[in-house]
Design a protein around this motif. Sequence first.
Motif, PDB file in Angstrom:
ATOM      1  N   GLY A  41       0.830  -1.197   0.000  1.00 12.63           N
ATOM      2  CA  GLY A  41       0.000   0.000   0.000  1.00 12.63           C
ATOM      3  C   GLY A  41       0.858   1.238   0.000  1.00 12.63           C
ATOM      4  N   GLY A  42       0.409   2.372  -0.020  1.00 13.58           N
ATOM      5  CA  GLY A  42       0.984   3.697  -0.017  1.00 13.58           C
ATOM      6  C   GLY A  42       2.485   3.853   0.036  1.00 13.58           C
ATOM      7  N   ASP A  43       2.906   5.059   0.259  1.00 11.97           N
ATOM      8  CA  ASP A  43       4.318   5.370   0.329  1.00 11.97           C
ATOM      9  C   ASP A  43       4.873   4.992   1.690  1.00 11.97           C
ATOM     10  OD1 ASP A  43       4.075   6.301  -2.182  1.00 11.97           O
ATOM     11  OD2 ASP A  43       4.184   8.426  -1.679  1.00 11.97           O
ATOM     12  N   TYR A 356      20.580   3.641 -13.368  1.00 10.90           N
ATOM     13  CA  TYR A 356      20.453   4.266 -12.048  1.00 10.90           C
ATOM     14  C   TYR A 356      19.056   4.873 -11.977  1.00 10.90           C
ATOM     15  CZ  TYR A 356      25.539   3.877 -12.002  1.00 10.90           C
ATOM     16  OH  TYR A 356      26.823   3.384 -12.054  1.00 10.90           O
ATOM     17  N   PHE A 357      18.364   4.611 -10.881  1.00 12.29           N
ATOM     18  CA  PHE A 357      17.031   5.196 -10.755  1.00 12.29           C
ATOM     19  C   PHE A 357      16.766   5.616  -9.314  1.00 12.29           C
ATOM     20  CE2 PHE A 357      16.129   0.796  -9.636  1.00 12.29           C
ATOM     21  CZ  PHE A 357      15.117   0.872  -8.682  1.00 12.29           C
ATOM     22  N   VAL A 358      15.816   6.520  -9.171  1.00 15.25           N
ATOM     23  CA  VAL A 358      15.411   7.023  -7.857  1.00 15.25           C
ATOM     24  C   VAL A 358      14.102   6.334  -7.477  1.00 15.25           C
ATOM     25  CG1 VAL A 358      14.680   9.072  -6.561  1.00 15.25           C
ATOM     26  CG2 VAL A 358      16.559   9.228  -8.231  1.00 15.25           C
ATOM     27  N   ALA A 359      14.029   5.853  -6.251  1.00 11.96           N
ATOM     28  CA  ALA A 359      12.823   5.169  -5.787  1.00 11.96           C
ATOM     29  C   ALA A 359      11.740   6.191  -5.445  1.00 11.96           C
ATOM     30  CB  ALA A 359      13.141   4.307  -4.572  1.00 11.96           C
ATOM     31  N   ALA A 360      10.594   6.080  -6.095  1.00  8.63           N
ATOM     32  CA  ALA A 360       9.492   7.017  -5.861  1.00  8.63           C
ATOM     33  C   ALA A 360       8.985   6.936  -4.428  1.00  8.63           C
ATOM     34  CB  ALA A 360       8.348   6.742  -6.839  1.00  8.63           C
ATOM     35  N   LYS A 361       9.123   5.770  -3.801  1.00  9.16           N
ATOM     36  CA  LYS A 361       8.612   5.579  -2.447  1.00  9.16           C
ATOM     37  C   LYS A 361       9.716   5.572  -1.404  1.00  9.16           C
ATOM     38  CE  LYS A 361       4.507   3.263  -4.200  1.00  9.16           C
ATOM     39  NZ  LYS A 361       3.573   2.140  -4.121  1.00  9.16           N
TER      40      LYS A 361
END
Length: 476
Positions: A41-43, A356-361
Amino acid sequence: MSVTPDSTSDLSRRSLLQRAAAAGLLATPAAGLLAGCVSGGGDSGPKAEGEKSADNPLGVKEDAELEIVIFNGGLGSKYATDVHIPSYKKKFPKANVKFSETQEVGTVLQPRFTSNTPPDMVNNAGSKLMDQGALVQAGQVQDLTELFEAESLDQPGMKVKDTLIPGTIAQGTFNDKPYVLNYAFTVFGLWYDAALFEKNGWTAPKTWAEFTALCDKIKAAGITPYSYAGANAAYYQYLVMLTSAAKIGGPDVLKNIDNLEDGAWQADAVKQAAEAWAEIGAKYGNKAHLGLKHTEVQLQHNQGKVAFYPSGSWLENEQAKDTPPGFKYAVMPTPSVTGADKLPQTAVYAAAGEMYFVAAKGKNPRGGMEYLRHMLSKEGAKGFTQLTKVLTVVKGAVDGLEISPGLTSSNAMLTAAGSDYFAYRFDTWYKKLDDEARSATNELMFRGGTAQKFCDRMQKAADAVKKDSSIEKFKR
């Protein structure tokens, strides 16, 4: 160094590399991965945010902790600990940067993405990487539009996007939004020891007839002419095989494969390339290498037991500790398969890779984007190249640098290619296809498989992905 964009301006790939990869949750089917990614669920909680300003365009909270995870493979991790983290800390001295490295990204991070407690920035690479397309589909990846629109860290008046080699942003774009920074500009080809070739009077071949004739000479000298590691590096081989297909039929061959077009894997160019490489595997390979890892075959390459080895330009750095004195890394494009190839022999597979990526959560996505801004500074890119012997996507970052034999050779190969470079994206979009391509390639090269069987197998896998409504589709 400047790089000319291809005609479609849409570089792709691995992977290095490939290299050059897919943010994966191992071999888990996409549907299962998605359920795991969103099940919590959610962040994970409130996001750290600061005031935006000219000096802080991304609004980073100056004392917020930043957590990064780096894949420790062919590029090592010193570029992070010795260049990029110190750069970030210099700008935000109150921030604690929590750093860790791993060789099994998916194994370590899957539980954290499943529980919505991911690190802020991830280098997604290696044989146990995560399925990047599925992560994007699950809403786990931060949109990087703000990063690319922000001002460069050390090139005043220029936006980050304007400092990059053309095609960089497109390489990490999924359905019109940029989610991934492919940072290392990787050149792929056939690697050899220039000193060994000079000693024996061998010349890098340009045609398929020259290639097989040289392989005969090498075999007569008691050296395995060509090989790769079947245990975990089969994508090195299917990459050069698809490079040959693109040269035979033009870059749209790869575009059709990426877009899951009907019959794309059955194209004549793919069959011709598979037939040519199957012959190399049957006549000039070493079946004992099916069960070996990449570093084991690369060591034999360094020992003069293997002449040609397919790989990306991270190879020289990855083998630095095992490369004997006098070994001189050099790379050549795949030879022309026919006399009527649509692209010249100098054409190469070259692309922005190493994801390389940034985690949205994550707790600090703004800090994660800022960290990428430091990687994309001219000094950050220069430091990376000095430590890894691999180019980056930042224009002009190697100007004035004294570079190694392998990097010199790959840079020369890229220069000779001009605008004739290309890549594919299906491996990062659809991990199932990447997995199947590796297995089918090993069958073709080591187990006496046929080109038709390879094409049939891959077409069946592509059709299954196309029909699977649980998998989000991407196009270029």
